[in-house]
Write a protein that holds these residues in place. Structure first.
Motif, PDB file in Angstrom:
ATOM      1  N   UNK A 136       0.773  -1.146  -0.094  1.00  0.00           N
ATOM      2  CA  UNK A 136       0.156  -0.053  -0.068  1.00  0.00           C
ATOM      3  C   UNK A 136       0.954   1.162   0.150  1.00  0.00           C
ATOM      4  N   UNK A 137       0.316   2.273   0.382  1.00  0.00           N
ATOM      5  CA  UNK A 137       1.086   3.559   0.449  1.00  0.00           C
ATOM      6  C   UNK A 137       2.244   3.502   1.730  1.00  0.00           C
ATOM      7  N   UNK A 138       3.441   3.386   1.117  1.00  0.00           N
ATOM      8  CA  UNK A 138       4.633   3.391   2.174  1.00  0.00           C
ATOM      9  C   UNK A 138       5.582   4.326   1.975  1.00  0.00           C
ATOM     10  N   UNK A 139       6.452   4.601   2.848  1.00  0.00           N
ATOM     11  CA  UNK A 139       7.686   5.519   3.057  1.00  0.00           C
ATOM     12  C   UNK A 139       8.697   5.091   1.747  1.00  0.00           C
ATOM     13  N   UNK A 140       9.346   5.998   1.603  1.00  0.00           N
ATOM     14  CA  UNK A 140      10.453   5.562   0.364  1.00  0.00           C
ATOM     15  C   UNK A 140      11.281   4.594   1.019  1.00  0.00           C
ATOM     16  N   UNK A 141      11.956   5.117   2.145  1.00  0.00           N
ATOM     17  CA  UNK A 141      13.032   4.466   2.703  1.00  0.00           C
ATOM     18  C   UNK A 141      12.605   2.774   3.161  1.00  0.00           C
ATOM     19  N   UNK A 142      11.159   2.590   3.145  1.00  0.00           N
ATOM     20  CA  UNK A 142      10.675   1.291   3.605  1.00  0.00           C
ATOM     21  C   UNK A 142      10.601   0.366   2.229  1.00  0.00           C
TER      22      UNK A 142
END
Length: 850
Positions: free
Chosen positions: A249-255
């Motif tokens: 789903x929507x996730x942080x770039x670093x993740x």
């Protein structure tokens, strides 16, 4: 859908300039080209169309042979084909070369085109993806001559609304339109396919002449082919990356960087399948775009069965916890705030809306589960706050209000729960009296909440009915947090006392139970006081902060204030984008739903005043059972319906406007009455409405509109000498745009009433004012009265008649001078205009901005 883009290309072609049309797959490039070709062929232009095909791009000369050139046997080399094609372009008459999907044209055909373009001055219109890395051969064809660049951006809410109506034969309701926009990211091809397949799958039903969703989803198996074609150019690594993102789903770039190579993410972003959004932690989130692509992967059996892929992303779903948003920081100047808003237009409304939806749904579910496990007042209030901005789960909200114990509760939490319960009573149709009784009960049972409860009663009563003469004032305790000062500020705003409203909400908002109410009153009071630029700066900065912190309540309230400021300044493109971004989120919670409805009417007002009745106006999505009169401009439907259903006779319109304003004054909603009087004066200057406006401003001590009032008096009195002096010495102020609208409105009224001398004088004054203040002369489609309809060609000629000769018009449109003369003669007769300039001023705003 693409009338303005087509007209721009036609203008370029008429000047011998080619055009490169770029956009995402499905953005409408081919549709635009087809409309350009159809328009040019009507005027006798010979159009030579070359189509690039994905299956033919490795076949030598496949594209160029599609033209059907007559070649001698054995002579089909590059130069021979170029000779034959060049000779065709050199025949008598006008020619245009069109290359659709240049990136799919084979190399041999590109070589022929390069040779032809070196020998011929024929303009070329080409289409290509916006992010395509062109080869040397493609660049040689594109860059051999000067060309214009046309970017096809994603559709906004209003355009999606219109396109759905064209496809289905009837408009959709607000929730369906927002959902289609969210899923398609404004991609025209996807909009069409989603509604067509949803209809095929019985996911849409027609109710009261509007299409509504039959369930809470739009994805269906019939969409698979469309998505497969959209994803056909992806590499296996990029395809797998989208699988992973669909799981996350929507996730942080670093993740994402932990499971997807950065180069793959960059390629997906370049190709338009990934959108990056900043969050309130100064980090970045990534989401699949268009969102329907995520539905494609989530709907696949292979996604559920890919155990290795799911185990690969296990453990990386944890993201840093979100922190509470800090106070909004206003921008230091209006130009900077507007620049930020314009930059935002390049972002994806649909992905932003989905980000809000996912965030709200996640918070709502987790907080409801927490409340079920421990039914404390604090847990209940934590959940109920979400419903003030986000869509309401009515059953859950009622259950929380009913089952939460109230003993030993914090007074502030108890007050919020009680007000929420009262708001739910209004939403479920139990009436104002029942809502007030709920608040009176808590005041009787909890004396410590008495002052705030009485203030809340004033708030609900004044916002949902007239402000009565005997309505008291809330009790305000200095230097103590509570509802009293906020409600006092709101009442002063309703009564059009902006200075008193600003004074009431001075101070910090940290202890407010309703933290967004104070900035709302402050920013709208600035607007009401005529400090429009300050209001805009504050509201736009507040909105940016609310978007960053995913605060839907703050986004809607700040957008409502900013929309009023932008519309007042004549910044219609920015206002329509801003409101479109709100509409993309769908119906909001029960507290700000009236502001959402108000923005629907504000957005529809531009269409309501055009020459053709607007059956597809998005204002039709607003509730028809709303009150005619409201506490703030746009909340009552009376002003919108007055303009949308106006009469062809200025005197009748004037009588209706006067009655409406008097009713608004009688209700105690003075601010709404003042804004209605100001709008009607500019649309149709007349003595009764102007007198009411002057009386309101005089009684409230508002002097910022003095120049406008003086000009309006000169216009109404027919004192053209005084009008000329006032316009000559006019100093730009907040009403510059309104003065231009006032002069156009007076001109139209004189034309309709047959006052030839006055119409000529106003046409001259309006033209001189437009020369001095060009920004105030930009057409805004505020036509107060519908005259005899003109044909499209007559409107087109009339628009050009204001600044071009008949010969120039004929050359520009590709018709004879005699035909131009006939069109102008017919338009003068139909509109009863007295001159070419008057005709131009009357119909100049019937066409979209160029």
């Amino acid at each position: 859908m693409f009338d303005s883009e087509v007209q721009r290309i036609l203008d370029f072609v008429a000047r011998g300039i080619g055009t490169r049309i770029v956009g995402a797959p499905g953005s409408g490039k081919t549709t635009v080209v087809r409309n350009v070709v159809a328009n040019l062929e009507k005027t006798g232009v010979a159009v030579h169309v070359i189509n690039g095909l994905r299956t033919h791009r490795t076949m030598p000369f496949a594209a160029i042979k599609g033209l059907g050139l007559e070649m001698r046997p054995g002579r089909s080399g590059v130069l021979e084909l170029a000779d034959v094609f060049t000779s065709q372009l050199g025949t008598a008459g006008k020619h245009l070369l069109v290359v659709d999907d240049l990136h799919l044209v084979d190399n041999e055909s590109l070589a022929v085109l390069e040779a032809v373009r070196r020998r011929s001055d024929c303009p070329m219109v080409a289409t290509a993806p916006e992010t395509w890395a062109f080869s040397r051969g493609q660049l040689a064809v594109l860059n051999s001559r000067p060309e214009a660049h046309l970017q096809l951006d994603p559709l906004h809410y209003e355009q999606v609304h219109t396109l759905i109506a064209q496809v289905l034969g009837a408009p959709a309701d607000a929730e369906t339109t927002a959902r289609v926009l969210t899923k398609s990211a404004g991609n025209p091809r996807l909009v069409v396919r989603i509604v067509e397949t949803a209809l095929l799958s019985n996911l849409l039903v027609l109710e009261d002449k509007q299409w509504c969703m039959a369930s809470n989803r739009l994805w269906n198996e019939h969409l698979k082919g469309t998505l497969e074609a959209l994803l056909a150019e992806l590499t296996p690594a990029e395809f797998t990356a989208l699988h992973i993102m669909a799981i996350l789903g929507t996730a942080r770039i670093d993740v994402l960087h932990k499971v997807i190579h950065p180069d793959v993410l960059e390629n997906l972003e370049r190709k338009g399948f990934l959108t990056v959004l900043d969050d309130h932690q100064n980090g970045s989130n990534a989401a699949i775009s268009p969102p329907v692509v995520a539905d494609y992967f989530r709907g696949q059996k292979m996604l559920r069965d890919r155990h290795l892929l799911r185990s690969k992303v296990a453990g990386v779903l944890e993201a840093p916890p979100q922190t509470a948003p800090e106070g909004a920081t206003p921008a230091d100047c209006l130009s900077r705030a507007l620049s930020t808003l314009r930059l935002e237009k390049g972002e994806d409304d649909a992905v932003t809306a989905r980000h809000f939806h996912e965030h709200n749904a996640s918070r709502e579910q987790s907080r409801f589960e927490r409340w079920e496990a421990n039914k404390t007042m604090a847990n209940a209030v934590s959940l109920l706050r979400i419903y003030w901005g986000a869509p309401v789960n009515t059953a859950r909200a009622l259950r929380v209000c009913t089952e939460t114990p109230q003993h030993d509760a914090d007074p502030g939490d108890l007050l919020l729960l009680t007000i929420t319960k009262a708001m739910l009573a209004l939403q479920t149709g139990q009436g104002l009296d029942h809502a007030v009784e709920i608040l009176r009960d808590v005041a009787a049972n909890h004396p410590e909440c008495n002052d705030d409860a009485e203030a809340a009663i004033l708030f609900i009563s004044a916002s949902n009915g007239p402000i009565k003469q005997n309505m008291g004032q809330p009790r305000v305790v200095q230097d103590e947090p509570g509802m009293g000062n906020l409600v006092q500020g709101l009442l002063e705003l309703y009564r059009f006392q902006p200075a008193a409203a600003l004074e009431a909400v001075k101070g910090a908002a940290d202890e407010d139970a309703f933290q967004q109410l104070r900035p709302f009153i402050h920013s709208f009071a600035l607007f009401a006081a005529g400090r429009v630029e300050e209001s805009l700066v504050f509201a736009l900065a507040w909105r940016a902060e609310a978007r960053k912190s995913l605060d839907q309540f703050g986004v809607i309230t700040s957008s409502y204030v900013a929309a009023h400021g932008l519309l007042y300044c004549g910044l219609f493109e920015e206002a329509e984008y801003l409101m479109s971004s709100v509409f993309a989120m769908g119906k909001p919670g029960f507290v700000v739903d009236v502001l959402y409805e108000a923005m629907l009417r504000l957005a529809g007002l531009r269409h309501a005043t055009t020459a053709t009745p607007p059956p597809l106006s998005i204002a039709a999505q607003a509730r028809t059972d709303g009150p005619d009169i409201g506490p703030l401009p746009g909340i009552g439907k009376g002003a919108y319906e007055l303009v949308a259903n106006n009469s062809a006779q200025p005197s009748l319109f004037e009588r209706k406007a006067t009655r409406l304003i008097r009713r608004q004054l009688k209700s105690g909603y003075i601010l709404e009455a003042a804004m209605t009087a100001l709008l009607c004066t500019c649309l149709n200057p007349g003595r009764p409405v102007l007198d009411l406006l002057q009386k309101i401003l005089r009684e409230r001590g508002i002097t910022v509109h003095d120049q406008l009032i003086a000009i309006a008096n000169a216009v109404v009195e027919g004192d053209h000498k005084l009008l000329g002096l006032l316009l000559k010495h006019y100093e730009p102020d907040i009403d510059t745009y309104q003065v231009g609208m006032l002069l156009r409105g007076a001109l139209k009224r004189h034309v309709i009433e047959g006052d030839v001398a006055a119409a000529d004088a106003l046409a001259q004054a309006s033209s001189l004012f437009a020369v001095r203040f060009p920004s105030a002369s930009e057409q805004m489609s505020f036509n107060a009265f519908r005259t005899t309809p003109l044909t499209e060609r007559e409107i087109e000629v009339a628009v050009l008649a204001g600044h071009r000769s008949n010969v120039e018009i004929a050359e520009h449109l590709g018709i004879s001078t005699r035909t131009v003369e006939n069109h102008i003669s017919n338009a003068l007769r139909k509109t009863r205009a007295t001159s070419r300039n008057g005709l131009f001023m009357l119909v100049g705003n019937l066409l979209p901005p160029q």
